[in-house]
Motif scaffolding. Structure first.
Motif, short mmCIF file in Angstrom:
data_model
loop_
_atom_site.label_atom_id
_atom_site.label_comp_id
_atom_site.label_asym_id
_atom_site.label_seq_id
_atom_site.Cartn_x
_atom_site.Cartn_y
_atom_site.Cartn_z
N PHE A 121 3.78 -2.15 13.64
CA PHE A 121 3.14 -3.05 12.57
C PHE A 121 1.69 -2.97 13.14
O PHE A 121 1.20 -3.58 14.18
CB PHE A 121 3.60 -4.18 12.37
N ASP A 122 0.88 -2.37 12.42
CA ASP A 122 -0.65 -2.18 12.71
C ASP A 122 -1.47 -3.25 11.83
O ASP A 122 -1.52 -3.00 10.68
CB ASP A 122 -1.15 -0.87 12.84
N THR A 123 -1.70 -4.33 12.24
CA THR A 123 -2.43 -5.36 11.30
C THR A 123 -3.62 -5.03 10.49
O THR A 123 -4.06 -5.04 9.59
CB THR A 123 -2.74 -6.81 12.07
N LEU A 124 -4.37 -4.32 11.55
CA LEU A 124 -5.79 -3.79 11.07
C LEU A 124 -5.47 -3.01 9.76
O LEU A 124 -6.25 -3.00 8.67
CB LEU A 124 -6.40 -3.41 11.96
N ARG A 125 -4.43 -1.91 10.20
CA ARG A 125 -4.14 -1.20 8.98
C ARG A 125 -3.73 -1.62 7.76
O ARG A 125 -4.10 -1.46 6.61
CB ARG A 125 -3.24 0.01 9.27
N ALA A 126 -2.88 -2.70 7.82
CA ALA A 126 -2.39 -3.33 6.71
C ALA A 126 -3.46 -4.14 5.93
O ALA A 126 -3.44 -4.05 4.82
CB ALA A 126 -1.22 -4.29 7.18
N LEU A 127 -4.49 -4.81 6.83
CA LEU A 127 -5.69 -5.47 6.34
C LEU A 127 -6.45 -4.65 5.59
O LEU A 127 -6.93 -4.75 4.40
CB LEU A 127 -6.24 -6.21 7.26
N ALA A 128 -6.59 -3.30 6.21
CA ALA A 128 -7.60 -2.28 5.40
C ALA A 128 -6.93 -1.97 3.98
O ALA A 128 -7.66 -1.81 3.02
CB ALA A 128 -7.62 -1.21 6.19
N ILE A 129 -5.77 -1.54 4.08
CA ILE A 129 -4.73 -1.27 2.76
C ILE A 129 -4.71 -2.35 1.90
O ILE A 129 -5.19 -2.17 0.67
CB ILE A 129 -3.55 -0.78 3.16
N GLY A 130 -4.39 -3.34 2.27
CA GLY A 130 -4.58 -4.74 1.46
C GLY A 130 -5.99 -5.10 0.73
O GLY A 130 -6.01 -5.12 -0.55
N THR A 131 -7.15 -4.92 1.51
CA THR A 131 -8.14 -4.87 0.92
C THR A 131 -8.72 -4.00 -0.03
O THR A 131 -9.31 -4.45 -1.03
CB THR A 131 -9.30 -5.12 2.04
N GLN A 132 -8.54 -2.74 0.27
CA GLN A 132 -8.87 -1.65 -0.67
C GLN A 132 -7.97 -1.89 -2.00
O GLN A 132 -8.36 -1.73 -2.94
CB GLN A 132 -8.62 -0.26 -0.18
N ALA A 133 -6.67 -2.20 -1.94
CA ALA A 133 -5.73 -2.44 -2.82
C ALA A 133 -6.54 -3.62 -3.81
O ALA A 133 -6.27 -3.55 -5.25
CB ALA A 133 -4.25 -2.48 -2.47
N LEU A 134 -6.53 -4.65 -3.13
CA LEU A 134 -7.09 -5.76 -3.91
C LEU A 134 -8.60 -5.48 -4.72
O LEU A 134 -8.63 -5.69 -5.78
CB LEU A 134 -7.22 -7.00 -3.12
N GLY A 135 -9.44 -4.60 -4.07
CA GLY A 135 -10.65 -4.45 -4.59
C GLY A 135 -10.45 -3.30 -5.94
O GLY A 135 -11.11 -3.50 -6.93
N LEU A 136 -9.68 -2.41 -5.79
CA LEU A 136 -9.40 -1.49 -6.65
C LEU A 136 -8.62 -2.40 -7.87
O LEU A 136 -9.28 -2.06 -9.26
CB LEU A 136 -8.21 -0.21 -6.47
N ALA A 137 -7.82 -3.20 -7.65
CA ALA A 137 -7.19 -3.92 -8.73
C ALA A 137 -8.36 -4.91 -9.59
O ALA A 137 -8.18 -4.93 -10.75
CB ALA A 137 -6.15 -4.90 -8.27
N LEU A 138 -9.03 -5.23 -8.65
CA LEU A 138 -10.27 -6.35 -9.18
C LEU A 138 -11.08 -5.67 -10.05
O LEU A 138 -11.72 -6.08 -11.14
CB LEU A 138 -10.71 -6.81 -8.11
N ILE A 139 -11.42 -4.29 -9.66
CA ILE A 139 -12.61 -3.48 -10.37
C ILE A 139 -11.87 -2.94 -11.82
O ILE A 139 -12.42 -3.09 -12.79
CB ILE A 139 -12.66 -2.05 -9.81
N ILE A 140 -10.62 -2.78 -11.64
CA ILE A 140 -9.77 -2.59 -12.99
C ILE A 140 -9.86 -3.27 -13.67
O ILE A 140 -9.94 -3.39 -15.18
CB ILE A 140 -8.53 -1.75 -12.74
N THR A 141 -9.26 -4.56 -13.29
CA THR A 141 -9.21 -5.99 -14.08
C THR A 141 -10.45 -6.36 -14.75
O THR A 141 -10.76 -6.86 -15.92
CB THR A 141 -8.82 -6.88 -13.31
N LEU A 142 -11.85 -5.90 -13.87
CA LEU A 142 -13.07 -6.37 -14.29
C LEU A 142 -13.37 -5.49 -15.73
O LEU A 142 -14.04 -5.83 -16.54
CB LEU A 142 -14.07 -6.51 -13.31
N GLU A 143 -12.99 -4.26 -15.60
CA GLU A 143 -13.34 -3.38 -16.70
C GLU A 143 -12.81 -3.86 -17.73
O GLU A 143 -12.92 -3.69 -18.92
CB GLU A 143 -13.02 -1.92 -16.27
#
Length: 82
Positions: free
Chosen positions: A6-28
């Motif tokens: 388990f790579d914590t940094l990879r999970a953090l990177a994927i999580g932040t990108q997924a959260l950002g994408l969801a937030l961008i779509i929600t804002l739109e």
């Protein structure tokens, strides 16, 4: 020393990108065209998080390389003493 699968940094990177994408779509969806500046801010935050994660990964790799080199040097000097 075996590494964890388990790579914590990879999970953090994927999580932040997924959260950002969801937030961008929600804002739109919620704000329509008024979301553009907010989406830019979210995108900037996503890029900043990715850069910080890359720097932390680079730091960890360099530190691991240094520790390995020190370990090899210590074991080589131990072997020459015998």
């Amino acid at each position: 020393m075996p590494q964890s699968s388990f790579d914590t940094l990879r999970a953090l990177a994927i999580g932040t990108q997924a959260l950002g994408l969801a937030l961008i779509i929600t804002l739109e969806t919620v704000l329509g065209d008024a979301a553009r500046p907010w989406q830019g801010g979210v995108l900037a935050a996503m890029v900043a998080c990715a850069l910080v994660i890359a720097l932390v990964r680079m730091y960890r790799n360099k530190r691991r390389q240094k520790q390995l080199a020190e370990h090899l040097e210590a074991s080589a000097s131990k072997n020459t003493e015998r």
